[in-house]
Motif scaffolding. Structure first.
Motif, PDB file in Angstrom:
ATOM      1  N   PRO A  64       0.825  -1.211   0.000  1.00 36.86           N
ATOM      2  CA  PRO A  64       0.000   0.000   0.000  1.00 36.86           C
ATOM      3  C   PRO A  64       0.861   1.263   0.000  1.00 36.86           C
ATOM      4  CG  PRO A  64      -0.801  -1.591   1.610  1.00 36.86           C
ATOM      5  CD  PRO A  64       0.541  -2.076   1.153  1.00 36.86           C
ATOM      6  N   SER A  65       0.281   2.361  -0.409  1.00 40.22           N
ATOM      7  CA  SER A  65       1.003   3.633  -0.393  1.00 40.22           C
ATOM      8  C   SER A  65       1.486   3.944   1.021  1.00 40.22           C
ATOM      9  CB  SER A  65       0.088   4.759  -0.882  1.00 40.22           C
ATOM     10  OG  SER A  65      -1.080   4.834  -0.086  1.00 40.22           O
ATOM     11  N   PHE A  66       2.631   4.613   1.099  1.00 43.17           N
ATOM     12  CA  PHE A  66       3.227   5.038   2.363  1.00 43.17           C
ATOM     13  C   PHE A  66       3.551   3.866   3.294  1.00 43.17           C
ATOM     14  CE2 PHE A  66       0.314   8.370   0.852  1.00 43.17           C
ATOM     15  CZ  PHE A  66       1.245   9.347   0.533  1.00 43.17           C
ATOM     16  N   THR A  67       3.870   2.724   2.716  1.00 37.14           N
ATOM     17  CA  THR A  67       4.257   1.549   3.498  1.00 37.14           C
ATOM     18  C   THR A  67       5.750   1.317   3.331  1.00 37.14           C
ATOM     19  OG1 THR A  67       2.074   0.532   3.226  1.00 37.14           O
ATOM     20  CG2 THR A  67       3.888  -0.926   3.856  1.00 37.14           C
ATOM     21  N   LEU A  68       6.500   1.378   4.411  1.00 38.86           N
ATOM     22  CA  LEU A  68       7.945   1.185   4.368  1.00 38.86           C
ATOM     23  C   LEU A  68       8.275  -0.274   4.096  1.00 38.86           C
ATOM     24  CD1 LEU A  68      10.737   2.536   4.867  1.00 38.86           C
ATOM     25  CD2 LEU A  68      10.525   1.787   7.244  1.00 38.86           C
ATOM     26  N   CYS A  69       9.167  -0.522   3.137  1.00 36.27           N
ATOM     27  CA  CYS A  69       9.533  -1.900   2.841  1.00 36.27           C
ATOM     28  C   CYS A  69      10.916  -1.973   2.202  1.00 36.27           C
ATOM     29  CB  CYS A  69       8.504  -2.565   1.923  1.00 36.27           C
ATOM     30  SG  CYS A  69       8.559  -1.965   0.227  1.00 36.27           S
ATOM     31  N   ASN A  70      11.477  -3.179   2.187  1.00 37.63           N
ATOM     32  CA  ASN A  70      12.715  -3.490   1.484  1.00 37.63           C
ATOM     33  C   ASN A  70      12.389  -4.495   0.398  1.00 37.63           C
ATOM     34  OD1 ASN A  70      14.248  -2.021   3.503  1.00 37.63           O
ATOM     35  ND2 ASN A  70      13.922  -3.779   4.836  1.00 37.63           N
ATOM     36  N   MET A  71      13.082  -4.397  -0.754  1.00 37.62           N
ATOM     37  CA  MET A  71      12.849  -5.293  -1.891  1.00 37.62           C
ATOM     38  C   MET A  71      14.148  -6.014  -2.218  1.00 37.62           C
ATOM     39  SD  MET A  71      10.964  -2.465  -4.288  1.00 37.62           S
ATOM     40  CE  MET A  71       9.512  -1.569  -3.732  1.00 37.62           C
TER      41      MET A  71
END
Length: 302
Positions: A64-71
């Motif tokens: 979702p928008s504004f969701t912090l993540c690593n790829m």
């Protein structure tokens, strides 16, 4: 007869099928738009506050928008992806209470939807690469908006419908029942619209309550009951979200963004932005460039 009005619309940014390798390794990504992935082959991972989610063939994923993540991809990943903005009439995101990476088993229809989205929206990839070093040119949001404006009504409606269908795959009965059972009162809905249009102004609880002829204490309780947060927290959150949006879609300087959002000065804006996102504005803009959405931050003045 019950009539249901859709409060959420989506604006397409990118859609493509890409072959990724170990270069697809980005940390601390937080963007003002949604991402949905459909994994065809290979493996990788997404991680965030809720832990690590493995990317597996035959599954759909949403960030979702504004969701912090690593790829991350260690070797090979054959991936369909779509990126899009959300617009909500009441100012509340579909995933406002669930800013986390979600995973569902894909169906045959999901693959067909992605292929159809690609068919009716050709040339909407990120220059056919996930590696910023091989980009032929910078990517600006206005280019995608212009492409959307050029769509005929049939393509526009079908694109919107496909994005609705793909997003709906992640909306559980539990997540949506509560919102639909208690529709937000008209005065609060109007207040949310007012806030969204006046983020540059000085917004106080007393002022917002007086606009809709409610006592400030009652107004605050009602606001929290229906939005899950207090008025000033909501205003702060929307200002930071708007700042992220402006960084991704414009060439405005930090001083201009600060002034547009009522922060007063860059120092106040920078502190508020870092507190909410965990990174400085400059680092956030650099991250947008690294994941292939925007121009290089060195072109933007402080």
């Amino acid at each position: 007869m019950i009539q249901r009005k859709f409060q959420h619309t989506f604006t397409l940014l990118n859609v493509d099928r890409v072959q990724l390798d170990a270069r697809w390794n980005y940390q601390h990504v937080i963007s003002p738009y949604y991402r949905i992935y459909y994994i065809h082959d290979g493996d990788g991972s997404l991680s965030g506050a809720g832990g690590t989610v493995t990317l597996e063939p035959g599954f759909l994923y949403i960030i979702p928008s504004f969701t912090l993540c690593n790829m991350r991809c260690d070797s090979h990943l054959d991936q369909y992806f779509v990126q899009f903005f959300e617009d909500s009439t009441d100012g509340i995101s579909l995933f406002a209470q669930q800013r986390s990476i979600l995973k569902v088993a894909a169906t045959e229809m999901d693959g067909l939807l992605f292929n159809r989205l690609l068919e009716i929206n050709p040339g909407r990839g990120i220059n056919r690469s996930d590696n910023p070093k091989v980009y032929e040119k910078d990517v600006y949001y206005r280019e995608y908006q212009e492409l959307n404006n050029l769509q005929n009504i049939a393509v526009s409606m079908e694109t919107q419908g496909i994005l609705w269908q793909l997003t709906a795959r992640f909306l559980s009965q539990h997540a949506t029942d509560g919102q639909e059972a208690t529709p937000i009162p008209g005065k609060l809905a109007e207040t949310l619209d007012y806030i969204a249009l006046h983020l540059h102004a000085e917004l106080t609880v007393n002022f917002l309550a007086s606009r809709v002829n409610l006592h400030p204490d009652y107004f605050s309780r009602q606001f929290k009951a229906f939005t899950g947060t207090r008025p000033l927290n909501h205003i702060h959150e929307k200002r930071i979200e708007r700042a992220q949006y402006l960084m991704a879609t414009t060439r405005l300087s930090y001083a201009e963004i600060s002034a547009q959002l009522g922060f007063g000065d860059i120092s106040h804006f920078s502190k508020a932005f870092r507190k909410s996102t965990g990174m400085a504005p400059r680092d956030y803009r650099k991250q947008l460039y690294l994941v292939g959405f925007h121009h290089h931050p060195k072109n933007i003045s402080e």
